[in-house]
Design a protein around this motif. Structure first.
Motif, PDB file in Angstrom:
ATOM      1  N   MET A  75      39.182  37.084  13.696  1.00  0.00           N
ATOM      2  CA  MET A  75      38.238  37.251  14.807  1.00  0.00           C
ATOM      3  C   MET A  75      36.866  37.545  14.231  1.00  0.00           C
ATOM      4  SD  MET A  75      40.426  39.719  17.304  1.00  0.00           S
ATOM      5  CE  MET A  75      41.000  40.759  15.975  1.00  0.00           C
ATOM      6  N   ALA A  76      35.861  37.235  15.011  1.00  0.00           N
ATOM      7  CA  ALA A  76      34.493  37.550  14.612  1.00  0.00           C
ATOM      8  C   ALA A  76      33.726  38.006  15.844  1.00  0.00           C
ATOM      9  CB  ALA A  76      33.819  36.327  14.007  1.00  0.00           C
ATOM     10  N   LEU A  77      32.763  38.831  15.606  1.00  0.00           N
ATOM     11  CA  LEU A  77      31.869  39.285  16.659  1.00  0.00           C
ATOM     12  C   LEU A  77      30.461  38.945  16.197  1.00  0.00           C
ATOM     13  CD1 LEU A  77      31.331  40.879  19.268  1.00  0.00           C
ATOM     14  CD2 LEU A  77      31.203  42.925  17.850  1.00  0.00           C
ATOM     15  N   VAL A  78      29.771  38.152  16.971  1.00  0.00           N
ATOM     16  CA  VAL A  78      28.432  37.725  16.604  1.00  0.00           C
ATOM     17  C   VAL A  78      27.442  38.379  17.563  1.00  0.00           C
ATOM     18  CG1 VAL A  78      26.901  35.736  16.319  1.00  0.00           C
ATOM     19  CG2 VAL A  78      29.342  35.524  15.792  1.00  0.00           C
ATOM     20  N   THR A  79      26.486  39.099  16.988  1.00  0.00           N
ATOM     21  CA  THR A  79      25.491  39.789  17.792  1.00  0.00           C
ATOM     22  C   THR A  79      24.235  40.009  16.960  1.00  0.00           C
ATOM     23  OG1 THR A  79      25.008  41.789  19.063  1.00  0.00           O
ATOM     24  CG2 THR A  79      26.469  42.043  17.165  1.00  0.00           C
TER      25      THR A  79
ATOM     26  N   LEU B 153      38.564  49.324  19.270  1.00  0.00           N
ATOM     27  CA  LEU B 153      38.251  47.901  19.236  1.00  0.00           C
ATOM     28  C   LEU B 153      37.522  47.528  17.952  1.00  0.00           C
ATOM     29  CD1 LEU B 153      38.645  45.375  20.865  1.00  0.00           C
ATOM     30  CD2 LEU B 153      36.519  45.852  22.081  1.00  0.00           C
ATOM     31  N   LEU B 154      36.666  48.408  17.470  1.00  0.00           N
ATOM     32  CA  LEU B 154      35.894  48.132  16.261  1.00  0.00           C
ATOM     33  C   LEU B 154      36.780  47.883  15.053  1.00  0.00           C
ATOM     34  CD1 LEU B 154      33.052  47.947  14.991  1.00  0.00           C
ATOM     35  CD2 LEU B 154      33.290  50.378  14.450  1.00  0.00           C
ATOM     36  N   GLU B 155      37.920  48.568  14.966  1.00  0.00           N
ATOM     37  CA  GLU B 155      38.780  48.428  13.788  1.00  0.00           C
ATOM     38  C   GLU B 155      39.236  46.988  13.577  1.00  0.00           C
ATOM     39  OE1 GLU B 155      43.327  49.425  14.662  1.00  0.00           O
ATOM     40  OE2 GLU B 155      41.988  51.039  15.287  1.00  0.00           O
ATOM     41  N   HIS B 156      39.197  46.174  14.601  1.00  0.00           N
ATOM     42  CA  HIS B 156      39.634  44.777  14.480  1.00  0.00           C
ATOM     43  C   HIS B 156      38.530  43.866  13.964  1.00  0.00           C
ATOM     44  CE1 HIS B 156      43.430  45.750  16.296  1.00  0.00           C
ATOM     45  NE2 HIS B 156      42.794  46.381  17.253  1.00  0.00           N
ATOM     46  N   PHE B 157      37.330  44.418  13.768  1.00  0.00           N
ATOM     47  CA  PHE B 157      36.186  43.611  13.319  1.00  0.00           C
ATOM     48  C   PHE B 157      35.616  44.130  12.006  1.00  0.00           C
ATOM     49  CE2 PHE B 157      36.451  43.001  17.877  1.00  0.00           C
ATOM     50  CZ  PHE B 157      36.416  41.633  17.954  1.00  0.00           C
ATOM     51  N   ARG B 158      36.411  44.711  11.162  1.00  0.00           N
ATOM     52  CA  ARG B 158      35.935  45.234   9.868  1.00  0.00           C
ATOM     53  C   ARG B 158      35.963  44.169   8.820  1.00  0.00           C
ATOM     54  NH1 ARG B 158      34.402  50.798   9.924  1.00  0.00           N
ATOM     55  NH2 ARG B 158      34.934  51.406  11.988  1.00  0.00           N
TER      56      ARG B 158
ATOM     57  N   LEU C   2      41.303  44.964  24.428  1.00  0.00           N
ATOM     58  CA  LEU C   2      41.971  45.658  23.329  1.00  0.00           C
ATOM     59  C   LEU C   2      43.353  45.058  23.075  1.00  0.00           C
ATOM     60  CD1 LEU C   2      41.867  47.828  21.201  1.00  0.00           C
ATOM     61  CD2 LEU C   2      42.612  49.483  22.915  1.00  0.00           C
ATOM     62  N   ARG C   3      44.060  44.751  24.122  1.00  0.00           N
ATOM     63  CA  ARG C   3      45.386  44.134  23.976  1.00  0.00           C
ATOM     64  C   ARG C   3      45.272  42.775  23.266  1.00  0.00           C
ATOM     65  NH1 ARG C   3      48.831  42.560  29.118  1.00  0.00           N
ATOM     66  NH2 ARG C   3      48.256  40.475  28.543  1.00  0.00           N
ATOM     67  N   LEU C   4      44.261  41.987  23.641  1.00  0.00           N
ATOM     68  CA  LEU C   4      44.053  40.693  22.999  1.00  0.00           C
ATOM     69  C   LEU C   4      43.699  40.868  21.526  1.00  0.00           C
ATOM     70  CD1 LEU C   4      43.752  37.624  23.041  1.00  0.00           C
ATOM     71  CD2 LEU C   4      41.384  37.966  23.801  1.00  0.00           C
ATOM     72  N   ALA C   5      42.808  41.799  21.217  1.00  0.00           N
ATOM     73  CA  ALA C   5      42.417  42.033  19.826  1.00  0.00           C
ATOM     74  C   ALA C   5      43.627  42.445  18.994  1.00  0.00           C
ATOM     75  CB  ALA C   5      41.326  43.092  19.746  1.00  0.00           C
ATOM     76  N   ARG C   6      44.461  43.301  19.544  1.00  0.00           N
ATOM     77  CA  ARG C   6      45.670  43.734  18.824  1.00  0.00           C
ATOM     78  C   ARG C   6      46.630  42.569  18.604  1.00  0.00           C
ATOM     79  NH1 ARG C   6      46.313  49.356  22.158  1.00  0.00           N
ATOM     80  NH2 ARG C   6      44.993  50.613  20.796  1.00  0.00           N
ATOM     81  N   HIS C   7      46.795  41.747  19.623  1.00  0.00           N
ATOM     82  CA  HIS C   7      47.682  40.587  19.514  1.00  0.00           C
ATOM     83  C   HIS C   7      47.181  39.608  18.458  1.00  0.00           C
ATOM     84  CE1 HIS C   7      50.299  37.275  20.608  1.00  0.00           C
ATOM     85  NE2 HIS C   7      49.213  36.508  20.691  1.00  0.00           N
TER      86      HIS C   7
END
Length: 87
Positions: free
Chosen positions: A63-67, A82-87, A50-55
């Motif tokens: 950032m991207a999340l692939v799944t 954490l999800l809010e960083h991947f909208r 979470l700290r990394l995503a915020r930074h």
């Protein structure tokens, strides 16, 4: 092997293997149970995630999340912070 196949294909194979006729019902039951489990005990993020995503977000770094998972299940697994960083 189940890798590289859709979840529907995998569920069809499992259903056939265990002698069940309705893979859609199996998927629905699995998803419902997963939502229940995550509601009772949300998945924990890795230390520092979470700290990394915020930074990265604050620094304007995309950032991207692939799944292959469906969005609703990813949302349940990641949680709102954490999800809010991947909208």
């Amino acid at each position: 092997a189940m890798r590289g196949r859709s979840e529907r294909e995998n569920m069809e194979r499992i259903a056939a293997h265990v002698g069940l006729a309705d893979p859609d019902a199996m998927l629905a039951q699995r998803d419902q149970r997963l939502r229940e489990v995550l509601a009772e005990s949300p998945a924990r993020t890795r230390p520092g995630a979470l700290r990394l995503a915020r930074h990265l977000a604050a620094s304007g770094i995309p950032m991207a999340l692939v799944t292959s998972s469906r969005r609703e299940l990813v949302a349940a697994k990641l949680g709102p912070q954490l999800l809010e960083h991947f909208r």
